[in-house]
Write an enzyme that holds these catalytic residues in place. Structure first.
Site, PDB file in Angstrom:
ATOM      1  N   SER A   1      -9.768  10.434 -10.242  1.00 38.82           N
ATOM      2  CA  SER A   1      -9.164  11.057  -9.075  1.00 38.82           C
ATOM      3  C   SER A   1     -10.209  11.854  -8.290  1.00 38.82           C
ATOM      4  CB  SER A   1      -7.976  11.909  -9.514  1.00 38.82           C
ATOM      5  OG  SER A   1      -7.123  12.221  -8.445  1.00 38.82           O
TER       6      SER A   1
ATOM      7  N   ASP B   1      -1.148   2.794  -9.057  1.00 41.49           N
ATOM      8  CA  ASP B   1      -1.485   4.073  -8.428  1.00 41.49           C
ATOM      9  C   ASP B   1      -1.032   4.088  -6.968  1.00 41.49           C
ATOM     10  OD1 ASP B   1      -2.789   6.378  -7.399  1.00 41.49           O
ATOM     11  OD2 ASP B   1      -4.503   6.092  -8.722  1.00 41.49           O
TER      12      ASP B   1
ATOM     13  N   HIS C   1      -0.833   6.834 -11.044  1.00 41.04           N
ATOM     14  CA  HIS C   1      -1.998   7.725 -10.995  1.00 41.04           C
ATOM     15  C   HIS C   1      -2.072   8.655 -12.202  1.00 41.04           C
ATOM     16  CE1 HIS C   1      -5.348   9.628  -8.947  1.00 41.04           C
ATOM     17  NE2 HIS C   1      -4.820  10.815  -9.171  1.00 41.04           N
TER      18      HIS C   1
END
Length: 351
Positions: free
Chosen positions: A141, A295, A324
Site C-alpha cells: 500500500s 483490491d 486490499h
C-alpha cells in the site's frame, strides 16, 4: 498536545527511536529534529549485503509487519537477512502530529511527501548502518509507494523491489477515495479543526472512517463468502463495530490525515518532471509487482500499466478475495503466494 499512549512500546514495540537531524521537506519547511522509529530483526553480515528494508502502510506500524511478514522459515527470515522496518513519518511512532511540539504539533504539522520519507530512510540506512545497497525493498500500500520511490530515486542502491498492493503514481480515482476517508474525520464537529483533546472526541468521525475502510478495504466477495464470520464475527455490524472501528478508534486523527495527504500525492514522476515512463524506466532493481486480485484501492489493472514501464520487471498478482486488507494477514493462501514470490526474487541474481 500530549502524545497518544496507543503509540507506545507496549502495543507497537520493540522499536528504537533514531534521530536523523534536520529534514528539509519537498513542500517547503523542515522537520528540525526528525525521529524515525525503527525495528530490526536479524544481523547485518560483514559484507553488508543482506539488508532488507520493509516500509509501512497507512495506519500501520512496524509491529504488524513483524507479526504478518517476518519470521523463521518465511521469505523475510531474520536468520538470513538483516531486516529493517522503518515507520513512516506521520504514523504515530516516527515524528508525527501527535508527538510533535510547538509550531509543528497537531493540525499545524508540515506537509510530508513520500519522497521525504525515502530521503529520511536513505539518510538513516547510510549513516546509522553504513549501507551501500539493499538486497530488497518491500512494502504494501503506502509501503509500495515508498518502495517505488526508493527504486526510482536510488536505482543503484536498490537491488530488488517488491511493491505490494500499491502504485508508483496515485490515480485520480484513488485520490478521491482517500479524500472521503479524510472527510469522514474532518466533518466530525469534535474534530474542531484538528484541535481535539483526544481521539475519543472524534469517535463518530473515526467510526465513519472505519466504515469506509470496511467497504473499500475488503472486497464484496470477502463478505459474500462469509469470511468475516470465519474470523469470528457473527454479523457485518459486529465486524464493523468490533474489528474495524476498534482498529481505528484509538488512532490520532491528525496522524491519519497527514498520512492520507501523503498517500493521495504519491507520484514517482515528480523525479522526472512529470514523465512517469521516464521515472519507472530508471529502475535497475529486479522488480516483482504484486497487486492483490480483488483490491479496490489499487486494482491490478492500474498496477499492470505501471509494471510494463519497468525494465525487466514481472507482474505477479496475488489471488485473494480479501481485497486490499488481505495485507493484514488473514488469508494464509495470500501469504504463501507472497512468500513464494519473495523467495524467488531474493534468489534471483542481480547486478
Amino acid at each position: 498536545m500530549s502524545s497518544n499512549p496507543y503509540y507506545g512500546q507496549e502495543g507497537h514495540g520493540p522499536y528504537e527511536t533514531i534521530r536523523i537531524g534536520n529534514l528539509e521537506l519537498e513542500e517547503g519547511g523542515h522537520i528540525p529534529d526528525c525521529a524515525l522509529a525503527v525495528a530490526t530483526h536479524g544481523t547485518l553480515n560483514a559484507a553488508k549485503d543482506n539488508a532488507i528494508l520493509v516500509t509501512t502502510w497507512y495506519s500501520g506500524t512496524s509491529k504488524i509487519m513483524e507479526q504478518v511478514y517476518i519470521g523463521k522459515g518465511r521469505a523475510l527470515d531474520p536468520a538470513k537477512y538483516f531486516i529493517i522496518v522503518v515507520n513512516q513519518i506521520g504514523n504515530g511512532l516516527s515524528t508525527s502530529p501527535n508527538n510533535s511540539v510547538g509550531a509543528q504539533a497537531g493540525p499545524t504539522f508540515p506537509k510530508v511527501r513520500i519522497g521525504d520519507d525515502v530521503r529520511a530512510q536513505h539518510k538513516l540506512l547510510t549513516e546509522k548502518y553504513g549501507l551501500k545497497s539493499l538486497a530488497l525493498v518491500v512494502g504494501g500500500s503506502m509501503g509500495a509507494q515508498q518502495t517505488y520511490e526508493w527504486a526510482v530515486r536510488y536505482p543503484d542502491f536498490v537491488k530488488r523491489a517488491a511493491p505490494i498492493a500499491g502504485t508508483a503514481k496515485n490515480t485520480e480515482h484513488d485520490f478521491v477515495f482517500a479524500e472521503t476517508l479524510s472527510e469522514a474525520i474532518t466533518s466530525d464537529p469534535g474534530f474542531n479543526g484538528g484541535k481535539y483533546g483526544s481521539p475519543a472526541d472524534v469517535a463518530a468521525g473515526l467510526k465513519r472512517h472505519a466504515k469506509l475502510w470496511t467497504v473499500m478495504g475488503w472486497s464484496t466477495d470477502f463478505f459474500r463468502e462469509g469470511r468475516h464470520k470465519a474470523l469470528g464475527f457473527d454479523s457485518m455490524q459486529a465486524f464493523v463495530d468490533t474489528f474495524m472501528t476498534g482498529y481505528f478508534a484509538p488512532m490520532d486523527p491528525n496522524d491519519l490525515l497527514a498520512m492520507a495527504w501523503k498517500w493521495q500525492r504519491g507520484d514517482v514522476s515528480r523525479n522526472t518532471g512529470g514523465d512517469l515512463a521516464s521515472a519507472l524506466g530508471r529502475i535497475k532493481a529486479k522488480t516483482y509487482v504484486m497487486p492483490i486480485s480483488h483490491d479496490m484501492f489499487f486494482p491490478p489493472s492500474d498496477c499492470e500499466v505501471e509494471q510494463r514501464l519497468i525494465p525487466g520487471s514481472q507482474f505477479r498478482p496475488l489471488k485473494s478475495s480479501c481485497g486490499h486488507l488481505g495485507l493484514f494477514g488473514v488469508d494464509p493462501e495470500l501469504l504463501a503466494q507472497l512468500d513464494a514470490n519473495l523467495n524467488e526474487l531474493l534468489a534471483a541474481p542481480v547486478n
